[in-house]
Design a protein around this motif. Structure first.
Motif, PDB file in Angstrom:
ATOM      1  N   GLY A 216      -0.591   7.180  -0.581  1.00 45.28           N
ATOM      2  CA  GLY A 216      -1.081   7.543  -1.842  1.00 45.28           C
ATOM      3  C   GLY A 216      -1.813   8.761  -0.913  1.00 45.28           C
ATOM      4  O   GLY A 216      -2.751   9.305  -1.540  1.00 45.28           O
TER       5      GLY A 216
ATOM      6  N   LEU B  58      -2.828   8.999   6.277  1.00 40.59           N
ATOM      7  CA  LEU B  58      -2.422   7.558   5.582  1.00 40.59           C
ATOM      8  C   LEU B  58      -1.562   7.048   5.884  1.00 40.59           C
ATOM      9  O   LEU B  58      -0.474   7.492   6.116  1.00 40.59           O
ATOM     10  CB  LEU B  58      -3.228   7.913   4.657  1.00 40.59           C
TER      11      LEU B  58
ATOM     12  N   ALA C  56       1.047   2.945   5.025  1.00 40.41           N
ATOM     13  CA  ALA C  56       1.502   1.801   4.716  1.00 40.41           C
ATOM     14  C   ALA C  56       3.221   1.053   5.255  1.00 40.41           C
ATOM     15  O   ALA C  56       3.950   2.606   5.703  1.00 40.41           O
ATOM     16  CB  ALA C  56       1.598   2.280   3.863  1.00 40.41           C
TER      17      ALA C  56
ATOM     18  N   THR D  64      -2.904   1.581   4.839  1.00 39.02           N
ATOM     19  CA  THR D  64      -3.318   1.438   3.031  1.00 39.02           C
ATOM     20  C   THR D  64      -2.617   0.609   2.600  1.00 39.02           C
ATOM     21  O   THR D  64      -2.680   0.317   1.484  1.00 39.02           O
ATOM     22  CB  THR D  64      -2.967   2.208   2.410  1.00 39.02           C
TER      23      THR D  64
ATOM     24  N   LEU E   9      -4.668  -2.717   0.729  1.00 39.06           N
ATOM     25  CA  LEU E   9      -5.365  -1.971   0.466  1.00 39.06           C
ATOM     26  C   LEU E   9      -5.594  -1.596  -1.415  1.00 39.06           C
ATOM     27  O   LEU E   9      -4.611  -0.558  -1.419  1.00 39.06           O
ATOM     28  CB  LEU E   9      -6.740  -0.799   1.366  1.00 39.06           C
TER      29      LEU E   9
ATOM     30  N   ILE F  16      -6.477   1.256  -4.323  1.00 37.24           N
ATOM     31  CA  ILE F  16      -6.691   3.292  -3.878  1.00 37.24           C
ATOM     32  C   ILE F  16      -7.835   2.838  -4.165  1.00 37.24           C
ATOM     33  O   ILE F  16      -8.516   4.134  -2.884  1.00 37.24           O
ATOM     34  CB  ILE F  16      -6.119   3.740  -5.147  1.00 37.24           C
TER      35      ILE F  16
ATOM     36  N   VAL G 171      -9.593   2.414  -0.771  1.00 37.19           N
ATOM     37  CA  VAL G 171      -9.280   3.373   0.530  1.00 37.19           C
ATOM     38  C   VAL G 171      -9.956   4.378   0.250  1.00 37.19           C
ATOM     39  O   VAL G 171     -11.064   5.619   1.323  1.00 37.19           O
ATOM     40  CB  VAL G 171      -7.697   3.837   0.208  1.00 37.19           C
TER      41      VAL G 171
END
Length: 232
Positions: free
Chosen positions: A17, A146, A148, A203, A206, A208, A211
């Motif tokens: 992201g 970031l 994921a 992320t 979560l 966008i 975050v």
């Protein structure tokens, strides 16, 4: 060079992201947005056009040194210029992405790109990539990392590729994500790693917007702390 605007570094693996959030933060703060991945893609396109062999690292490094890469426009509609030509759409092909992953591991190419990235961001901005907080701007005012799960990142990238009408399966994208993660984390020059003072955000679960709010909260707190320290 003294700068009046902050440098915000956003690092992380593919699909975490970074680009979307980097654009949002740059727009919210009125800062320059610098997508370093787009710069590597532009060099990859130059390599493809030159028909240089991927094993000829000297020729590829020379292409990187000669290339004029410019980033312009609003963060949400960033235009990438290669030697005066707008290549914003062309650099998002699967072939260019694959080559960008290969050439980004060449130390001479990374050093040239780091030099250009430092010049672009010297007066402040939001930079996204994989080595911004560790190599390009280790003194950045705020650093984020970031991440994921590979599956979540692959799903996001798969949906992006489908929107661009690219004929890839989810398994293809997941495989490429895992290969890229391994390559980025184990390369000798500027490997993907978390800066000691980076704020890490997973992320996976979560949105966008969630975050974005977390990141903006960190930025506001860092800015307030800096202002209090500089106050007489």
């Amino acid at each position: 060079m003294r700068r009046n605007l902050p440098i915000i570094a956003i690092d992380g693996p593919s699909g975490a992201g970074k680009s979307t959030l980097g654009r949002m933060i740059a727009r919210a703060l009125g800062l320059l947005y610098i997508d370093t991945g787009a710069m590597y893609r532009a060099i990859a396109l130059a390599v493809l056009r030159s028909r240089a062999k991927f094993t000829d690292t000297a020729a590829i490094a020379e292409l990187a040194r000669r290339a004029r890469i410019e980033l312009s426009g609003d963060p949400s509609s960033l235009r990438v210029m290669l030697d005066g030509e707008d290549v914003s759409d062309e650099i998002h092909s699967e072939q260019v992405s694959h080559v960008a992953s290969l050439i980004s591991a060449i130390p001479e190419v990374r050093r040239e790109m780091v030099k250009q990235q430092r010049e672009l961001g010297a007066r402040g901005g939001v930079l996204v990539g994989r080595d911004i907080g560790t190599v390009v701007f280790p003194d950045a005012d705020v650093k984020f990392f970031l991440t994921a799960t590979p599956e979540e990142r692959a799903q996001r990238r798969y949906e992006e590729d489908r929107a661009r009408a690219q004929d890839l399966t989810f398994d293809d994208v997941l495989r490429e994500i895992n290969i890229r993660d391994e390559r980025d984390s184990t390369r000798a020059d500027s490997p993907l790693r978390i800066a000691d003072d980076a704020v890490v955000i997973d992320t996976t679960e979560l949105s966008i917007d969630e975050v974005f709010e977390r990141m903006m909260k960190v930025i506001r707190e860092k800015r307030a702390a800096g202002e209090s320290q500089s106050a007489p």
